[in-house]
Design a protein around this motif. Structure first.
Motif, PDB file in Angstrom:
ATOM      1  N   LYS A   1       0.849  -1.281  -0.051  1.00  0.00           N
ATOM      2  CA  LYS A   1      -0.042   0.077  -0.178  1.00  0.00           C
ATOM      3  C   LYS A   1       0.864   1.088   0.102  1.00  0.00           C
ATOM      4  CE  LYS A   1      -4.194  -2.013   2.248  1.00  0.00           C
ATOM      5  NZ  LYS A   1      -4.969  -1.681   3.271  1.00  0.00           N
ATOM      6  N   VAL A   2       2.035   1.138   0.750  1.00  0.00           N
ATOM      7  CA  VAL A   2       3.054   2.476   0.943  1.00  0.00           C
ATOM      8  C   VAL A   2       3.416   2.427  -0.600  1.00  0.00           C
ATOM      9  CG1 VAL A   2       5.043   3.193   1.888  1.00  0.00           C
ATOM     10  CG2 VAL A   2       3.353   2.040   3.217  1.00  0.00           C
ATOM     11  N   ASP A   3       3.833   1.372  -1.100  1.00  0.00           N
ATOM     12  CA  ASP A   3       4.426   1.594  -2.503  1.00  0.00           C
ATOM     13  C   ASP A   3       3.311   2.071  -3.571  1.00  0.00           C
ATOM     14  OD1 ASP A   3       6.803   0.536  -1.638  1.00  0.00           O
ATOM     15  OD2 ASP A   3       6.512  -1.404  -2.317  1.00  0.00           O
ATOM     16  N   ILE A   4       2.013   1.701  -3.278  1.00  0.00           N
ATOM     17  CA  ILE A   4       1.151   2.153  -4.148  1.00  0.00           C
ATOM     18  C   ILE A   4       0.788   3.561  -4.156  1.00  0.00           C
ATOM     19  CG2 ILE A   4      -1.534   1.848  -4.829  1.00  0.00           C
ATOM     20  CD1 ILE A   4      -1.196  -1.276  -4.357  1.00  0.00           C
ATOM     21  N   THR A   5       0.606   3.966  -2.764  1.00  0.00           N
ATOM     22  CA  THR A   5       0.551   5.279  -2.846  1.00  0.00           C
ATOM     23  C   THR A   5       1.676   6.259  -3.234  1.00  0.00           C
ATOM     24  OG1 THR A   5      -0.757   4.783  -0.799  1.00  0.00           O
ATOM     25  CG2 THR A   5       0.101   7.129  -0.803  1.00  0.00           C
ATOM     26  N   ARG A   6       2.806   5.671  -2.942  1.00  0.00           N
ATOM     27  CA  ARG A   6       4.118   6.434  -3.576  1.00  0.00           C
ATOM     28  C   ARG A   6       3.955   6.437  -5.015  1.00  0.00           C
ATOM     29  NH1 ARG A   6       8.749   4.822  -5.385  1.00  0.00           N
ATOM     30  NH2 ARG A   6       8.430   2.597  -4.582  1.00  0.00           N
ATOM     31  N   LEU A   7       3.646   5.418  -5.847  1.00  0.00           N
ATOM     32  CA  LEU A   7       3.436   5.328  -7.130  1.00  0.00           C
ATOM     33  C   LEU A   7       2.537   6.274  -7.791  1.00  0.00           C
ATOM     34  CD1 LEU A   7       4.223   1.592  -7.676  1.00  0.00           C
ATOM     35  CD2 LEU A   7       5.723   3.438  -8.190  1.00  0.00           C
TER      36      LEU A   7
ATOM     37  N   ALA B   1       1.281   8.763  -6.163  1.00  0.00           N
ATOM     38  CA  ALA B   1       1.575  10.198  -6.058  1.00  0.00           C
ATOM     39  C   ALA B   1       2.533  10.434  -7.335  1.00  0.00           C
ATOM     40  CB  ALA B   1       2.409  10.345  -4.883  1.00  0.00           C
ATOM     41  N   ARG B   2       3.647   9.525  -7.557  1.00  0.00           N
ATOM     42  CA  ARG B   2       4.770   9.883  -8.750  1.00  0.00           C
ATOM     43  C   ARG B   2       3.901   9.939 -10.096  1.00  0.00           C
ATOM     44  NH1 ARG B   2       8.718  12.355 -10.408  1.00  0.00           N
ATOM     45  NH2 ARG B   2      10.045  11.292 -11.838  1.00  0.00           N
ATOM     46  N   LEU B   3       2.950   8.997 -10.018  1.00  0.00           N
ATOM     47  CA  LEU B   3       2.227   9.099 -11.316  1.00  0.00           C
ATOM     48  C   LEU B   3       1.250  10.553 -11.646  1.00  0.00           C
ATOM     49  CD1 LEU B   3       1.342   7.483 -13.998  1.00  0.00           C
ATOM     50  CD2 LEU B   3      -0.399   6.504 -12.579  1.00  0.00           C
ATOM     51  N   ALA B   4       0.577  10.810 -10.390  1.00  0.00           N
ATOM     52  CA  ALA B   4      -0.075  11.901 -10.652  1.00  0.00           C
ATOM     53  C   ALA B   4       0.820  13.129 -10.824  1.00  0.00           C
ATOM     54  CB  ALA B   4      -0.812  12.051  -9.096  1.00  0.00           C
ATOM     55  N   GLU B   5       2.086  13.038 -10.202  1.00  0.00           N
ATOM     56  CA  GLU B   5       3.094  14.150 -10.498  1.00  0.00           C
ATOM     57  C   GLU B   5       3.288  14.329 -12.021  1.00  0.00           C
ATOM     58  OE1 GLU B   5       7.566  15.616  -9.149  1.00  0.00           O
ATOM     59  OE2 GLU B   5       6.684  13.832  -8.422  1.00  0.00           O
ATOM     60  N   LEU B   6       3.606  13.244 -12.599  1.00  0.00           N
ATOM     61  CA  LEU B   6       3.774  13.239 -13.961  1.00  0.00           C
ATOM     62  C   LEU B   6       2.733  13.742 -14.983  1.00  0.00           C
ATOM     63  CD1 LEU B   6       5.706   9.821 -14.307  1.00  0.00           C
ATOM     64  CD2 LEU B   6       6.657  12.116 -14.303  1.00  0.00           C
ATOM     65  N   GLU B   7       1.384  13.294 -14.315  1.00  0.00           N
ATOM     66  CA  GLU B   7       0.287  13.803 -15.154  1.00  0.00           C
ATOM     67  C   GLU B   7      -0.112  14.968 -14.915  1.00  0.00           C
ATOM     68  OE1 GLU B   7      -4.611  12.708 -15.423  1.00  0.00           O
ATOM     69  OE2 GLU B   7      -3.127  11.469 -14.251  1.00  0.00           O
ATOM     70  N   ASP B   8       0.319  15.712 -13.693  1.00  0.00           N
ATOM     71  CA  ASP B   8      -0.020  17.022 -13.561  1.00  0.00           C
ATOM     72  C   ASP B   8       1.096  17.887 -14.159  1.00  0.00           C
ATOM     73  OD1 ASP B   8      -1.929  16.682 -11.608  1.00  0.00           O
ATOM     74  OD2 ASP B   8      -0.456  16.552  -9.918  1.00  0.00           O
TER      75      ASP B   8
ATOM     76  N   SER C   1      -4.529  16.193 -12.157  1.00  0.00           N
ATOM     77  CA  SER C   1      -4.858  14.778 -12.315  1.00  0.00           C
ATOM     78  C   SER C   1      -6.020  14.500 -11.296  1.00  0.00           C
ATOM     79  CB  SER C   1      -3.804  13.694 -12.085  1.00  0.00           C
ATOM     80  OG  SER C   1      -3.307  14.046 -10.718  1.00  0.00           O
ATOM     81  N   ASN C   2      -6.729  13.506 -11.583  1.00  0.00           N
ATOM     82  CA  ASN C   2      -7.782  13.078 -10.436  1.00  0.00           C
ATOM     83  C   ASN C   2      -7.212  12.970  -8.973  1.00  0.00           C
ATOM     84  OD1 ASN C   2      -9.772  13.035 -12.627  1.00  0.00           O
ATOM     85  ND2 ASN C   2      -9.716  11.115 -12.868  1.00  0.00           N
ATOM     86  N   PHE C   3      -6.014  12.252  -9.053  1.00  0.00           N
ATOM     87  CA  PHE C   3      -5.408  11.834  -7.563  1.00  0.00           C
ATOM     88  C   PHE C   3      -5.352  13.336  -6.936  1.00  0.00           C
ATOM     89  CE2 PHE C   3      -1.812  11.351  -5.108  1.00  0.00           C
ATOM     90  CZ  PHE C   3      -2.026  10.134  -4.412  1.00  0.00           C
ATOM     91  N   THR C   4      -4.692  14.290  -7.809  1.00  0.00           N
ATOM     92  CA  THR C   4      -4.439  15.522  -7.022  1.00  0.00           C
ATOM     93  C   THR C   4      -5.763  16.194  -6.615  1.00  0.00           C
ATOM     94  OG1 THR C   4      -2.078  15.556  -8.170  1.00  0.00           O
ATOM     95  CG2 THR C   4      -3.027  17.466  -7.231  1.00  0.00           C
ATOM     96  N   ALA C   5      -6.538  16.268  -7.668  1.00  0.00           N
ATOM     97  CA  ALA C   5      -7.813  17.013  -7.492  1.00  0.00           C
ATOM     98  C   ALA C   5      -8.581  16.561  -6.228  1.00  0.00           C
ATOM     99  CB  ALA C   5      -8.696  16.900  -8.966  1.00  0.00           C
TER     100      ALA C   5
ATOM    101  N   PRO D   1       1.224  19.727  -4.067  1.00  0.00           N
ATOM    102  CA  PRO D   1       0.032  19.410  -4.634  1.00  0.00           C
ATOM    103  C   PRO D   1      -1.234  19.446  -3.979  1.00  0.00           C
ATOM    104  CG  PRO D   1       1.297  17.629  -3.724  1.00  0.00           C
ATOM    105  CD  PRO D   1       2.086  18.991  -3.418  1.00  0.00           C
ATOM    106  N   SER D   2      -1.121  19.287  -2.689  1.00  0.00           N
ATOM    107  CA  SER D   2      -2.286  19.307  -2.085  1.00  0.00           C
ATOM    108  C   SER D   2      -2.090  19.968  -0.404  1.00  0.00           C
ATOM    109  CB  SER D   2      -2.998  17.935  -1.772  1.00  0.00           C
ATOM    110  OG  SER D   2      -2.322  16.998  -1.332  1.00  0.00           O
ATOM    111  N   LYS D   3      -1.777  21.081  -0.182  1.00  0.00           N
ATOM    112  CA  LYS D   3      -1.473  21.740   0.871  1.00  0.00           C
ATOM    113  C   LYS D   3      -2.210  23.169   0.954  1.00  0.00           C
ATOM    114  CE  LYS D   3       3.285  19.914   1.221  1.00  0.00           C
ATOM    115  NZ  LYS D   3       4.698  20.157   1.329  1.00  0.00           N
ATOM    116  N   LEU D   4      -2.559  23.436   2.298  1.00  0.00           N
ATOM    117  CA  LEU D   4      -3.533  24.635   2.485  1.00  0.00           C
ATOM    118  C   LEU D   4      -2.564  25.415   3.280  1.00  0.00           C
ATOM    119  CD1 LEU D   4      -6.054  26.025   1.940  1.00  0.00           C
ATOM    120  CD2 LEU D   4      -6.803  24.872   4.500  1.00  0.00           C
TER     121      LEU D   4
END
Length: 314
Positions: free
Chosen positions: A137-143, A145-152, A254-258, A283-286
């Motif tokens: 799960k940690v790896d999936i979340t990291r991946l 986030a990485r994929l979302a960064e590339l898409e962004d 990306s949908n992940f970031t949104a 990417p998602s900080k207030l």
């Protein structure tokens, strides 16, 4: 004289009975004779009186009674013997069943021990799988986030226009945007025509015949133009509209970031009601500006806790 001398003298000298002993012997022989005479006559006593013997009929009755009693006792003993034999057979059967039960219990005990070992193995494997799943799960979340960064990064020059009525852009949405963006944003620097690569409506699967229009997304040729448009749109008091429709401009993520940025929306609404300025950072900080101090929160929970403290202290 010693004991040995006395014994020798007694053996050598004959014994001579005294007169009193002779009289006692005669009386004993007389009584013995009288007793023998009395026994020879079973109908009279020692003095000639009649003895109270039972009649023959009663004797026969007693014989029959005792014979029947003996017969009944033998029958009862026979039945008792049968019962004892049956009890022994039952005991043998119970013993056999107990042995069978002992074997089954032994088999069950062995089976339980085997299952216990298997359970221990499965539990160890489950713990290992749980750890592996946690790591996965940690790896999936990291991946993600990485994929979302590339898409962004691929969407970094895109903007979303929300609220534009359907068909308002006509057949040429690029020309429509190039004409209206300077009108909507007067503070936008004038550098000639804004170059737009492409523009189109987003198909969301919703009913296009409804009142809510689809989002118009457009890609600018230059990232600096995208930033200039957002900066002009975020100027205090800036509102854009087309006819009676209020328009909104948002960066395209990306949908992940949104989804992560959307989680801060209720908190931003509360801060707006409290007249406190807030910004969303990538990417998602207030970022919250209060009393000249800036605080950045990475999770909605932390930001919500800050808002609650502000309300308690108000």
């Amino acid at each position: 004289m010693n004991t040995g001398d006395k014994r020798s003298s007694l053996e050598m000298e004959p014994h001579t009975p005294s007169p009193s002993m002779k009289s006692k012997g005669k009386k004993a022989r007389k009584q013995l004779t009288m007793s023998s005479d009395t026994l020879t006559d079973s109908s009279t006593g020692p003095h000639g009186e009649d003895l109270p013997w039972l009649p023959d009929s009663q004797v026969e009755q007693l014989k029959v009674f005792f014979a029947d009693s003996v017969k009944d006792i033998k029958g009862a003993l026979s039945e008792l013997s049968v019962d004892v034999k049956a009890i022994r057979n039952d005991m043998d059967l119970i013993r056999s069943r107990l042995q069978q039960v002992e074997k089954e219990v032994s088999t069950l005990t062995s089976s339980i021990q085997t299952h216990g070992k298997r359970t221990d193995i499965l539990q160890a494997a489950q713990r290992q799988n749980r750890d592996s799943i946690k790591d996965a799960k940690v790896d999936i979340t990291r991946l993600q986030a990485r994929l979302a960064e590339l898409e962004d990064r691929n969407r970094r020059s895109n903007l979303r226009l929300v609220g534009l009525p359907e068909g308002e852009e006509g057949d040429d949405p690029i020309s429509f945007l190039q004409h209206n963006l300077p009108l909507w944003l007067p503070s936008l620097p004038s550098k000639g025509v804004i170059e737009i690569e492409r523009a189109h409506r987003i198909y969301s699967g919703a009913n296009t015949q409804g009142n809510k229009p689809r989002t118009l997304i457009f890609k600018l040729l230059r990232y600096n133009d995208r930033q200039a448009i957002l900066k002009a749109y975020r100027q205090p008091g800036t509102q854009i509209s087309q006819g009676q429709s209020k328009l909104l401009l948002f960066p395209d993520y990306s949908n992940f970031t949104a989804e992560h940025r959307k989680a801060f929306a209720p908190i931003q609404s509360s801060l707006k009601q409290m007249s406190i300025q807030s910004f969303l950072l990538y990417p998602s900080k207030l970022k919250i500006v209060h009393n000249g101090q800036s605080n950045v929160y990475s999770t909605p929970q932390d930001a919500q806790q800050f808002v609650l403290e502000l309300k308690r202290n108000a």
